[in-house]
Design a protein around this motif. Structure first.
Motif, PDB file in Angstrom:
ATOM      1  N   GLY A 133      -2.771  -0.560  22.049  1.00  0.00           N
ATOM      2  CA  GLY A 133      -3.544  -1.708  23.063  1.00  0.00           C
ATOM      3  C   GLY A 133      -2.546  -2.729  23.755  1.00  0.00           C
ATOM      4  N   GLU A 134      -1.187  -2.643  23.962  1.00  0.00           N
ATOM      5  CA  GLU A 134      -0.452  -3.257  24.528  1.00  0.00           C
ATOM      6  C   GLU A 134      -0.216  -3.010  25.765  1.00  0.00           C
ATOM      7  OE1 GLU A 134       3.076  -3.611  21.751  1.00  0.00           O
ATOM      8  OE2 GLU A 134       2.094  -4.406  20.324  1.00  0.00           O
ATOM      9  N   THR A 135      -0.041  -3.833  27.013  1.00  0.00           N
ATOM     10  CA  THR A 135       0.231  -3.644  28.181  1.00  0.00           C
ATOM     11  C   THR A 135       1.762  -3.944  28.581  1.00  0.00           C
ATOM     12  OG1 THR A 135      -0.403  -5.688  29.149  1.00  0.00           O
ATOM     13  CG2 THR A 135      -2.214  -4.427  28.717  1.00  0.00           C
ATOM     14  N   PRO A 136       2.089  -3.437  29.750  1.00  0.00           N
ATOM     15  CA  PRO A 136       3.613  -3.872  29.949  1.00  0.00           C
ATOM     16  C   PRO A 136       3.720  -5.144  30.319  1.00  0.00           C
ATOM     17  CG  PRO A 136       2.650  -1.984  31.447  1.00  0.00           C
ATOM     18  CD  PRO A 136       1.400  -2.411  30.443  1.00  0.00           C
ATOM     19  N   LEU A 137       2.631  -5.983  30.425  1.00  0.00           N
ATOM     20  CA  LEU A 137       2.786  -7.467  30.766  1.00  0.00           C
ATOM     21  C   LEU A 137       2.662  -8.296  29.088  1.00  0.00           C
ATOM     22  CD1 LEU A 137       0.623  -7.866  33.912  1.00  0.00           C
ATOM     23  CD2 LEU A 137       3.229  -7.557  33.590  1.00  0.00           C
ATOM     24  N   PHE A 138       3.029  -7.458  28.167  1.00  0.00           N
ATOM     25  CA  PHE A 138       2.911  -8.138  26.846  1.00  0.00           C
ATOM     26  C   PHE A 138       1.581  -8.874  26.355  1.00  0.00           C
ATOM     27  CE2 PHE A 138       7.216  -8.300  28.598  1.00  0.00           C
ATOM     28  CZ  PHE A 138       7.697  -7.449  27.514  1.00  0.00           C
ATOM     29  N   ASP A 139       0.558  -8.252  27.040  1.00  0.00           N
ATOM     30  CA  ASP A 139      -1.051  -8.563  26.665  1.00  0.00           C
ATOM     31  C   ASP A 139      -1.531  -7.383  25.873  1.00  0.00           C
ATOM     32  OD1 ASP A 139      -3.232  -9.937  26.854  1.00  0.00           O
ATOM     33  OD2 ASP A 139      -3.795  -9.539  28.822  1.00  0.00           O
ATOM     34  N   THR A 140      -2.736  -7.969  25.360  1.00  0.00           N
ATOM     35  CA  THR A 140      -3.325  -6.633  24.613  1.00  0.00           C
ATOM     36  C   THR A 140      -4.959  -6.585  24.951  1.00  0.00           C
ATOM     37  OG1 THR A 140      -1.988  -7.289  22.659  1.00  0.00           O
ATOM     38  CG2 THR A 140      -4.044  -6.097  22.143  1.00  0.00           C
ATOM     39  N   VAL A 141      -5.334  -5.492  25.249  1.00  0.00           N
ATOM     40  CA  VAL A 141      -6.694  -5.252  25.608  1.00  0.00           C
ATOM     41  C   VAL A 141      -7.646  -5.580  24.411  1.00  0.00           C
ATOM     42  CG1 VAL A 141      -6.099  -3.286  27.246  1.00  0.00           C
ATOM     43  CG2 VAL A 141      -6.385  -2.699  24.838  1.00  0.00           C
ATOM     44  N   GLY A 142      -8.924  -6.038  24.875  1.00  0.00           N
ATOM     45  CA  GLY A 142      -9.768  -6.301  23.653  1.00  0.00           C
ATOM     46  C   GLY A 142     -11.206  -5.717  24.279  1.00  0.00           C
ATOM     47  N   GLY A 143     -12.199  -6.296  23.699  1.00  0.00           N
ATOM     48  CA  GLY A 143     -13.556  -5.927  23.992  1.00  0.00           C
ATOM     49  C   GLY A 143     -13.853  -4.369  23.706  1.00  0.00           C
ATOM     50  N   PRO A 144     -14.678  -3.893  24.748  1.00  0.00           N
ATOM     51  CA  PRO A 144     -14.841  -2.203  24.656  1.00  0.00           C
ATOM     52  C   PRO A 144     -13.586  -1.508  24.672  1.00  0.00           C
ATOM     53  CG  PRO A 144     -16.460  -3.430  26.076  1.00  0.00           C
ATOM     54  CD  PRO A 144     -15.147  -4.438  26.057  1.00  0.00           C
ATOM     55  N   MET A 145     -12.576  -1.987  25.655  1.00  0.00           N
ATOM     56  CA  MET A 145     -11.222  -1.094  25.653  1.00  0.00           C
ATOM     57  C   MET A 145     -10.520  -1.168  24.138  1.00  0.00           C
ATOM     58  SD  MET A 145      -9.971   0.900  27.410  1.00  0.00           S
ATOM     59  CE  MET A 145      -8.231   1.942  27.095  1.00  0.00           C
ATOM     60  N   GLY A 146     -10.726  -2.183  23.484  1.00  0.00           N
ATOM     61  CA  GLY A 146     -10.225  -2.268  22.268  1.00  0.00           C
ATOM     62  C   GLY A 146     -10.676  -1.273  21.141  1.00  0.00           C
ATOM     63  N   ALA A 147     -11.808  -1.013  21.501  1.00  0.00           N
ATOM     64  CA  ALA A 147     -12.695  -0.020  20.659  1.00  0.00           C
ATOM     65  C   ALA A 147     -12.122   1.432  21.227  1.00  0.00           C
ATOM     66  CB  ALA A 147     -14.129  -0.099  20.806  1.00  0.00           C
ATOM     67  N   VAL A 148     -11.997   1.675  22.372  1.00  0.00           N
ATOM     68  CA  VAL A 148     -11.523   2.919  22.779  1.00  0.00           C
ATOM     69  C   VAL A 148     -10.031   3.153  22.343  1.00  0.00           C
ATOM     70  CG1 VAL A 148     -10.471   4.188  24.947  1.00  0.00           C
ATOM     71  CG2 VAL A 148     -12.809   2.847  24.907  1.00  0.00           C
ATOM     72  N   VAL A 149      -9.159   2.281  22.256  1.00  0.00           N
ATOM     73  CA  VAL A 149      -7.833   2.253  21.662  1.00  0.00           C
ATOM     74  C   VAL A 149      -7.832   2.514  19.991  1.00  0.00           C
ATOM     75  CG1 VAL A 149      -5.521   1.139  21.317  1.00  0.00           C
ATOM     76  CG2 VAL A 149      -6.533   0.918  23.521  1.00  0.00           C
ATOM     77  N   ALA A 150      -8.691   2.151  19.644  1.00  0.00           N
ATOM     78  CA  ALA A 150      -9.021   2.388  18.220  1.00  0.00           C
ATOM     79  C   ALA A 150      -9.125   3.954  17.945  1.00  0.00           C
ATOM     80  CB  ALA A 150      -9.949   1.557  17.606  1.00  0.00           C
ATOM     81  N   ASN A 151      -9.749   4.551  18.916  1.00  0.00           N
ATOM     82  CA  ASN A 151      -9.928   6.077  19.030  1.00  0.00           C
ATOM     83  C   ASN A 151      -8.691   6.734  19.445  1.00  0.00           C
ATOM     84  OD1 ASN A 151     -12.679   6.634  17.799  1.00  0.00           O
ATOM     85  ND2 ASN A 151     -13.171   4.797  19.335  1.00  0.00           N
ATOM     86  N   THR A 152      -8.295   6.447  20.508  1.00  0.00           N
ATOM     87  CA  THR A 152      -7.039   7.194  20.830  1.00  0.00           C
ATOM     88  C   THR A 152      -5.863   6.913  20.084  1.00  0.00           C
ATOM     89  OG1 THR A 152      -6.619   5.211  22.445  1.00  0.00           O
ATOM     90  CG2 THR A 152      -8.057   7.120  23.489  1.00  0.00           C
ATOM     91  N   ALA A 153      -5.785   5.789  19.289  1.00  0.00           N
ATOM     92  CA  ALA A 153      -4.635   5.723  18.657  1.00  0.00           C
ATOM     93  C   ALA A 153      -4.589   6.848  17.508  1.00  0.00           C
ATOM     94  CB  ALA A 153      -4.685   4.274  17.809  1.00  0.00           C
ATOM     95  N   GLN A 154      -5.779   7.507  17.031  1.00  0.00           N
ATOM     96  CA  GLN A 154      -5.794   8.525  16.130  1.00  0.00           C
ATOM     97  C   GLN A 154      -5.375   9.830  16.842  1.00  0.00           C
ATOM     98  OE1 GLN A 154      -6.728   7.736  13.065  1.00  0.00           O
ATOM     99  NE2 GLN A 154      -7.047   5.545  13.800  1.00  0.00           N
ATOM    100  N   LEU A 155      -5.134  10.105  18.158  1.00  0.00           N
ATOM    101  CA  LEU A 155      -4.641  11.170  18.837  1.00  0.00           C
ATOM    102  C   LEU A 155      -3.038  11.738  18.686  1.00  0.00           C
ATOM    103  CD1 LEU A 155      -6.570  11.105  22.039  1.00  0.00           C
ATOM    104  CD2 LEU A 155      -7.259  12.098  19.984  1.00  0.00           C
ATOM    105  N   PRO A 156      -2.769  12.897  18.629  1.00  0.00           N
ATOM    106  CA  PRO A 156      -1.301  13.024  18.445  1.00  0.00           C
ATOM    107  C   PRO A 156      -0.605  12.484  19.833  1.00  0.00           C
ATOM    108  CG  PRO A 156      -2.715  15.246  18.393  1.00  0.00           C
ATOM    109  CD  PRO A 156      -3.929  13.891  18.689  1.00  0.00           C
TER     110      PRO A 156
END
Length: 310
Positions: free
Chosen positions: A263-286
């Motif tokens: 969820g970390e961006t190149p600008l040292f920010d972190t995505v939240g909201g609905p995209m945070g939920a997306v990352v929780a899923n894509t983090a499980q991928l190879p």
């Protein structure tokens, strides 16, 4: 006068017959043709189904709200839209309240054609416009994995849609206009990794569904694919994810793959909201799948992001 009235009645009857015929789920199959089914002798690959499950982000909408166990797919999330409020259904393997009594063929038809086992249209708030790209084997594997999850009791309330959107039969016309029935076909001129990324992004990942502008009918505007747009739930703007300077232009594939993992961006920010939920899923991928998705997104045509009303 009498002849005119008879003619009017006849036109109304013909119109009703035409509407019923064109909006039937069978009409869609006649126009688009039924897609191939998986090999009946092939055993489902549950581990591949797990990958498809997290690529598809099924937990983001279907997990029971306010429950730490995101594999309890009892539904209940209220998805607000310009067309009304959709209440996301139970897709756990519960026999009565979920999809535990479905067959693999039922599941594949729902995912590709947006049709329930009892022959009703699903509204395209369920993103079958993207899921239709998936192979029969991946859909079979996904269904097999979902059958291993906890069965959750409880049915979800009906959608809250005003007229005319509450006429479910009318979705048949929408499908004839906007559901093309095309399964993903690899591009032989591209690398295996780029094709894998294209498949994951365009199919199970359904990234285009949130990151694009839509027309008045709720269909994605082709020339605005992935360029961002208004959040349908009224929560601001969904960002541009094309490699334009207003989107992810200048990002490296590694930076984008990192976002999909942490969820970390190149600008040292972190995505939240609905995209945070997306990352929780894509983090499980190879790692290779996240890298492939990043490569594909960065290969898209650069498009100016959505600016909103002037």
């Amino acid at each position: 006068m009498r002849k005119a009235l008879i003619g009017l009645v006849a036109l109304i009857i013909l119109g009703v017959i035409g509407f019923v015929a064109l909006t039937s789920p069978s009409a869609y199959r006649l126009v688009r043709a039924e897609a191939a089914a998986p090999d009946a002798n092939r055993a489902p690959n549950v581990e591949n189904g797990r990958v498809m499950f997290f690529a598809g982000g099924c937990t983001s909408c279907h997990a029971v709200p306010n429950n730490d166990d995101k594999l309890r797919l009892g539904g209940g999330y209220a998805l607000k839209s310009p067309f009304g409020t959709f209440h996301v259904p139970n897709i756990s393997p519960h026999k009565q309240d979920g999809i535990g009594s479905w067959t693999t063929a039922d599941f594949i038809r729902a995912m590709r054609e947006g049709v329930s086992p009892d022959g009703r249209h699903y509204y395209p708030a369920f993103p079958y416009t993207s899921y239709q790209r998936m192979s029969a084997e991946d859909l079979s594997d996904l269904f097999a994995f979902m059958q291993t999850l906890p069965a959750v009791e409880g049915r979800v309330r009906d959608h809250e849609l005003p007229f005319p959107f509450n006429i479910r039969r009318g979705v048949g016309l929408w499908k004839l206009a906007f559901l093309d029935g095309q399964i993903f076909k690899p591009d032989a001129s591209k690398s295996a990794s780029l094709n894998r990324g294209a498949y994951l992004v365009e199919g199970p990942g359904h990234c285009v569904e949130c990151h694009s502008e839509r027309n008045v009918a709720g269909a994605i505007i082709g020339e605005r694919r992935f360029a961002g747009g208004p959040d349908p739930e009224g929560r601001g703007i969904v960002p541009n994810i094309t490699p334009h300077q207003s989107g992810i232009g200048g990002w490296s594939p590694e930076e984008l793959a990192t976002l999909l993992k942490t969820g970390e961006t190149p600008l040292f920010d972190t995505v939240g909201g609905p995209m945070g939920a997306v990352v929780a899923n894509t983090a499980q991928l190879p790692d290779a799948d996240r890298q492939a998705m990043a490569e594909y997104l960065l290969s898209l045509p650069p498009r100016q992001g959505f600016k909103g009303p002037e």
